[in-house]
Design a protein around this motif. Structure first.
Motif, PDB file in Angstrom:
ATOM      1  N   ARG A 120       0.858  -1.185   0.000  1.00 45.39           N
ATOM      2  CA  ARG A 120       0.000   0.000   0.000  1.00 45.39           C
ATOM      3  C   ARG A 120       0.890   1.228   0.000  1.00 45.39           C
ATOM      4  NH1 ARG A 120      -2.397   1.551   5.452  1.00 45.39           N
ATOM      5  NH2 ARG A 120      -0.668   1.237   6.857  1.00 45.39           N
ATOM      6  N   TRP A 121       0.322   2.346  -0.458  1.00 47.52           N
ATOM      7  CA  TRP A 121       1.063   3.608  -0.481  1.00 47.52           C
ATOM      8  C   TRP A 121       0.075   4.751  -0.394  1.00 47.52           C
ATOM      9  CZ3 TRP A 121       0.973   7.707  -3.979  1.00 47.52           C
ATOM     10  CH2 TRP A 121       0.183   7.506  -5.110  1.00 47.52           C
ATOM     11  N   ASP A 122       0.577   5.907  -0.019  1.00 49.81           N
ATOM     12  CA  ASP A 122      -0.250   7.110   0.034  1.00 49.81           C
ATOM     13  C   ASP A 122       0.674   8.298   0.290  1.00 49.81           C
ATOM     14  OD1 ASP A 122      -2.528   8.697  -0.031  1.00 49.81           O
ATOM     15  OD2 ASP A 122      -3.567   7.573   1.534  1.00 49.81           O
ATOM     16  N   TRP A 123       0.075   9.427   0.588  1.00 51.95           N
ATOM     17  CA  TRP A 123       0.854  10.615   0.921  1.00 51.95           C
ATOM     18  C   TRP A 123       0.092  11.413   1.958  1.00 51.95           C
ATOM     19  CZ3 TRP A 123      -0.723  15.684   0.327  1.00 51.95           C
ATOM     20  CH2 TRP A 123      -1.916  15.864  -0.375  1.00 51.95           C
ATOM     21  N   HIS A 124       0.805  12.315   2.626  1.00 50.07           N
ATOM     22  CA  HIS A 124       0.181  13.234   3.573  1.00 50.07           C
ATOM     23  C   HIS A 124       1.003  14.520   3.609  1.00 50.07           C
ATOM     24  CE1 HIS A 124       3.239  12.345   6.665  1.00 50.07           C
ATOM     25  NE2 HIS A 124       3.100  11.086   6.312  1.00 50.07           N
ATOM     26  N   PRO A 125       0.356  15.632   3.990  1.00 50.91           N
ATOM     27  CA  PRO A 125       1.100  16.892   4.084  1.00 50.91           C
ATOM     28  C   PRO A 125       2.203  16.773   5.137  1.00 50.91           C
ATOM     29  CG  PRO A 125      -1.262  17.285   4.214  1.00 50.91           C
ATOM     30  CD  PRO A 125      -1.064  15.801   4.297  1.00 50.91           C
ATOM     31  N   ARG A 126       3.286  17.461   4.896  1.00 50.44           N
ATOM     32  CA  ARG A 126       4.393  17.477   5.841  1.00 50.44           C
ATOM     33  C   ARG A 126       3.939  18.158   7.125  1.00 50.44           C
ATOM     34  NH1 ARG A 126      10.004  20.585   4.713  1.00 50.44           N
ATOM     35  NH2 ARG A 126      10.933  20.162   6.742  1.00 50.44           N
ATOM     36  N   VAL A 127       4.316  17.607   8.267  1.00 51.15           N
ATOM     37  CA  VAL A 127       3.863  18.109   9.560  1.00 51.15           C
ATOM     38  C   VAL A 127       4.668  19.326  10.016  1.00 51.15           C
ATOM     39  CG1 VAL A 127       3.537  17.489  11.990  1.00 51.15           C
ATOM     40  CG2 VAL A 127       3.163  15.787  10.215  1.00 51.15           C
ATOM     41  N   ASP A 128       5.959  19.324   9.779  1.00 49.83           N
ATOM     42  CA  ASP A 128       6.844  20.350  10.333  1.00 49.83           C
ATOM     43  C   ASP A 128       7.259  21.434   9.337  1.00 49.83           C
ATOM     44  OD1 ASP A 128       8.325  18.631   8.820  1.00 49.83           O
ATOM     45  OD2 ASP A 128       9.985  18.471  10.223  1.00 49.83           O
ATOM     46  N   GLY A 129       6.450  21.688   8.334  1.00 50.82           N
ATOM     47  CA  GLY A 129       6.769  22.734   7.371  1.00 50.82           C
ATOM     48  C   GLY A 129       6.060  22.477   6.056  1.00 50.82           C
ATOM     49  N   PRO A 130       6.413  23.246   5.026  1.00 57.81           N
ATOM     50  CA  PRO A 130       5.770  23.045   3.727  1.00 57.81           C
ATOM     51  C   PRO A 130       6.258  21.755   3.080  1.00 57.81           C
ATOM     52  CG  PRO A 130       7.512  24.657   3.533  1.00 57.81           C
ATOM     53  CD  PRO A 130       7.392  24.330   5.001  1.00 57.81           C
ATOM     54  N   GLY A 131       5.388  21.150   2.306  1.00 59.87           N
ATOM     55  CA  GLY A 131       5.783  19.955   1.577  1.00 59.87           C
ATOM     56  C   GLY A 131       4.862  18.793   1.846  1.00 59.87           C
ATOM     57  N   LYS A 132       5.345  17.612   1.493  1.00 56.95           N
ATOM     58  CA  LYS A 132       4.543  16.394   1.615  1.00 56.95           C
ATOM     59  C   LYS A 132       5.462  15.206   1.843  1.00 56.95           C
ATOM     60  CE  LYS A 132       4.691  16.236  -3.358  1.00 56.95           C
ATOM     61  NZ  LYS A 132       5.542  17.397  -3.409  1.00 56.95           N
ATOM     62  N   THR A 133       4.880  14.165   2.368  1.00 54.53           N
ATOM     63  CA  THR A 133       5.573  12.891   2.535  1.00 54.53           C
ATOM     64  C   THR A 133       4.808  11.838   1.748  1.00 54.53           C
ATOM     65  OG1 THR A 133       6.390  13.463   4.736  1.00 54.53           O
ATOM     66  CG2 THR A 133       6.292  11.113   4.180  1.00 54.53           C
ATOM     67  N   ILE A 134       5.513  11.142   0.880  1.00 58.74           N
ATOM     68  CA  ILE A 134       4.942  10.020   0.148  1.00 58.74           C
ATOM     69  C   ILE A 134       5.530   8.763   0.777  1.00 58.74           C
ATOM     70  CG2 ILE A 134       4.683   8.884  -2.082  1.00 58.74           C
ATOM     71  CD1 ILE A 134       5.025  11.632  -3.374  1.00 58.74           C
ATOM     72  N   TRP A 135       4.658   7.818   1.112  1.00 61.39           N
ATOM     73  CA  TRP A 135       5.135   6.606   1.762  1.00 61.39           C
ATOM     74  C   TRP A 135       4.612   5.379   1.040  1.00 61.39           C
ATOM     75  CZ3 TRP A 135       1.270   3.402   3.359  1.00 61.39           C
ATOM     76  CH2 TRP A 135       0.030   3.981   3.623  1.00 61.39           C
ATOM     77  N   ALA A 136       5.357   4.305   1.192  1.00 51.34           N
ATOM     78  CA  ALA A 136       4.960   3.019   0.622  1.00 51.34           C
ATOM     79  C   ALA A 136       5.380   1.930   1.594  1.00 51.34           C
ATOM     80  CB  ALA A 136       5.622   2.802  -0.734  1.00 51.34           C
ATOM     81  N   GLU A 137       4.536   0.923   1.716  1.00 52.57           N
ATOM     82  CA  GLU A 137       4.846  -0.220   2.566  1.00 52.57           C
ATOM     83  C   GLU A 137       4.930  -1.471   1.711  1.00 52.57           C
ATOM     84  OE1 GLU A 137       2.888   1.228   6.762  1.00 52.57           O
ATOM     85  OE2 GLU A 137       1.839  -0.304   5.600  1.00 52.57           O
ATOM     86  N   TYR A 138       5.902  -2.301   2.055  1.00 52.10           N
ATOM     87  CA  TYR A 138       6.089  -3.569   1.361  1.00 52.10           C
ATOM     88  C   TYR A 138       6.072  -4.669   2.414  1.00 52.10           C
ATOM     89  CZ  TYR A 138       8.296  -7.208  -1.444  1.00 52.10           C
ATOM     90  OH  TYR A 138       8.567  -8.374  -2.093  1.00 52.10           O
ATOM     91  N   ALA A 139       5.128  -5.571   2.311  1.00 49.03           N
ATOM     92  CA  ALA A 139       4.994  -6.657   3.283  1.00 49.03           C
ATOM     93  C   ALA A 139       5.008  -7.993   2.570  1.00 49.03           C
ATOM     94  CB  ALA A 139       3.698  -6.498   4.068  1.00 49.03           C
ATOM     95  N   ARG A 140       5.945  -8.811   2.950  1.00 46.41           N
ATOM     96  CA  ARG A 140       6.035 -10.158   2.422  1.00 46.41           C
ATOM     97  C   ARG A 140       6.613 -11.053   3.508  1.00 46.41           C
ATOM     98  NH1 ARG A 140       2.952  -8.526  -0.690  1.00 46.41           N
ATOM     99  NH2 ARG A 140       3.200  -8.211  -2.869  1.00 46.41           N
ATOM    100  N   GLY A 141       6.467 -12.328   3.345  1.00 46.27           N
ATOM    101  CA  GLY A 141       6.996 -13.271   4.317  1.00 46.27           C
ATOM    102  C   GLY A 141       8.386 -13.753   3.951  1.00 46.27           C
ATOM    103  N   TRP A 142       9.396 -12.918   4.139  1.00 50.30           N
ATOM    104  CA  TRP A 142      10.760 -13.362   3.807  1.00 50.30           C
ATOM    105  C   TRP A 142      11.414 -14.013   4.976  1.00 50.30           C
ATOM    106  CZ3 TRP A 142       9.865  -8.009   2.971  1.00 50.30           C
ATOM    107  CH2 TRP A 142      10.215  -7.199   4.020  1.00 50.30           C
TER     108      TRP A 142
END
Length: 162
Positions: free
Chosen positions: A140-162
Motif C-alpha cells: 500500500r502507499w499514500d501521501w500526507h502533508p508534511r507536519v513540520d513545514g511546507p511539503g509532503k511525505t509520500i510513503w509506501a509499505e512492502y509486506a512479504r513473508g521473507w
C-alpha cells in the motif's frame, strides 16, 4: 586481537525498564535534491537492507530498492525546491514483516496523483510511470502533508513473508 562484543538479551535503562534486545531497524537521512542525491539514497538503502537481513538479489530487496528509487526520483523531479533537500526514512515495523519507505520533500503545491493506467507509450514520454510502479509493487502507499513545514511525505509499505 579484537572480538565482537556479546549482545545481551536485554538491557535495563536507568529507570529499570527492560529494553528490547533487537536494535531498531531505522535508516533516515537528508539528501540533496539532485539526481546524485537520489542515487546515493538508493545505494545506501540497498546496503542497509542487506545488513538488516534482506539480502541482495532477492525479490524483497530488489522491490524495495526500486520503490526507494522511484520515490526519491519523484522528490527530485517534482518536489524540488532550490536549496532544499529531501528526507528519506526506511524502517522495518515491530513485527519485522513490513518495510515502510517515506520520502519527504518541501514542495507543497505539487501533489501526487493516483495512477490509473500506464501513460501513453508512443516513445515520446520518458516519465510518468514512477507512482504506477510503486502502486503495483508496494502493498500500500499514500501521501500526507508534511507536519513540520511546507511539503509532503509520500510513503509506501512492502509486506512479504521473507
Amino acid at each position: 586481537m579484537t572480538t565482537k562484543p556479546a549482545v545481551p538479551a536485554a538491557s535495563a535503562d536507568p529507570t529499570g525498564a527492560a529494553q528490547p534486545a533487537t536494535p531498531a531497524r531505522v535508516f533516515e537521512m537528508r539528501f540533496t535534491s539532485t539526481p546524485r542525491g537520489a542515487r546515493l539514497a538508493r545505494r545506501l538503502t540497498a546496503l542497509r537492507l542487506d545488513a538488516w537481513g534482506i539480502p541482495y538479489d532477492t525479490d524483497a530487496h530488489d522491490t524495495l530498492v526500486l520503490i526507494v528509487g522511484e520515490l526519491t526520483a519523484n522528490a527530485v523531479l517534482h518536489g524540488h525546491v532550490p536549496g532544499r533537500d529531501f528526507h528519506l526514512r526506511v524502517h522495518v515495523t515491530a513485527d519485522g514483516r513490513t518495510v515502510r519507505v517515506e520520502v519527504t520533500d518541501t514542495r507543497a503545491e505539487r501533489l501526487p496523483r493516483r495512477p490509473a493506467a500506464v501513460p501513453g507509450t508512443g516513445g515520446a514520454e520518458e516519465g510518468g510511470r514512477g507512482l504506477l510502479l510503486v502502486s503495483r509493487l508496494a502493498t500500500r502507499w499514500d501521501w500526507h502533508p508534511r507536519v513540520d513545514g511546507p511539503g509532503k511525505t509520500i510513503w509506501a509499505e512492502y509486506a512479504r513473508g521473507w
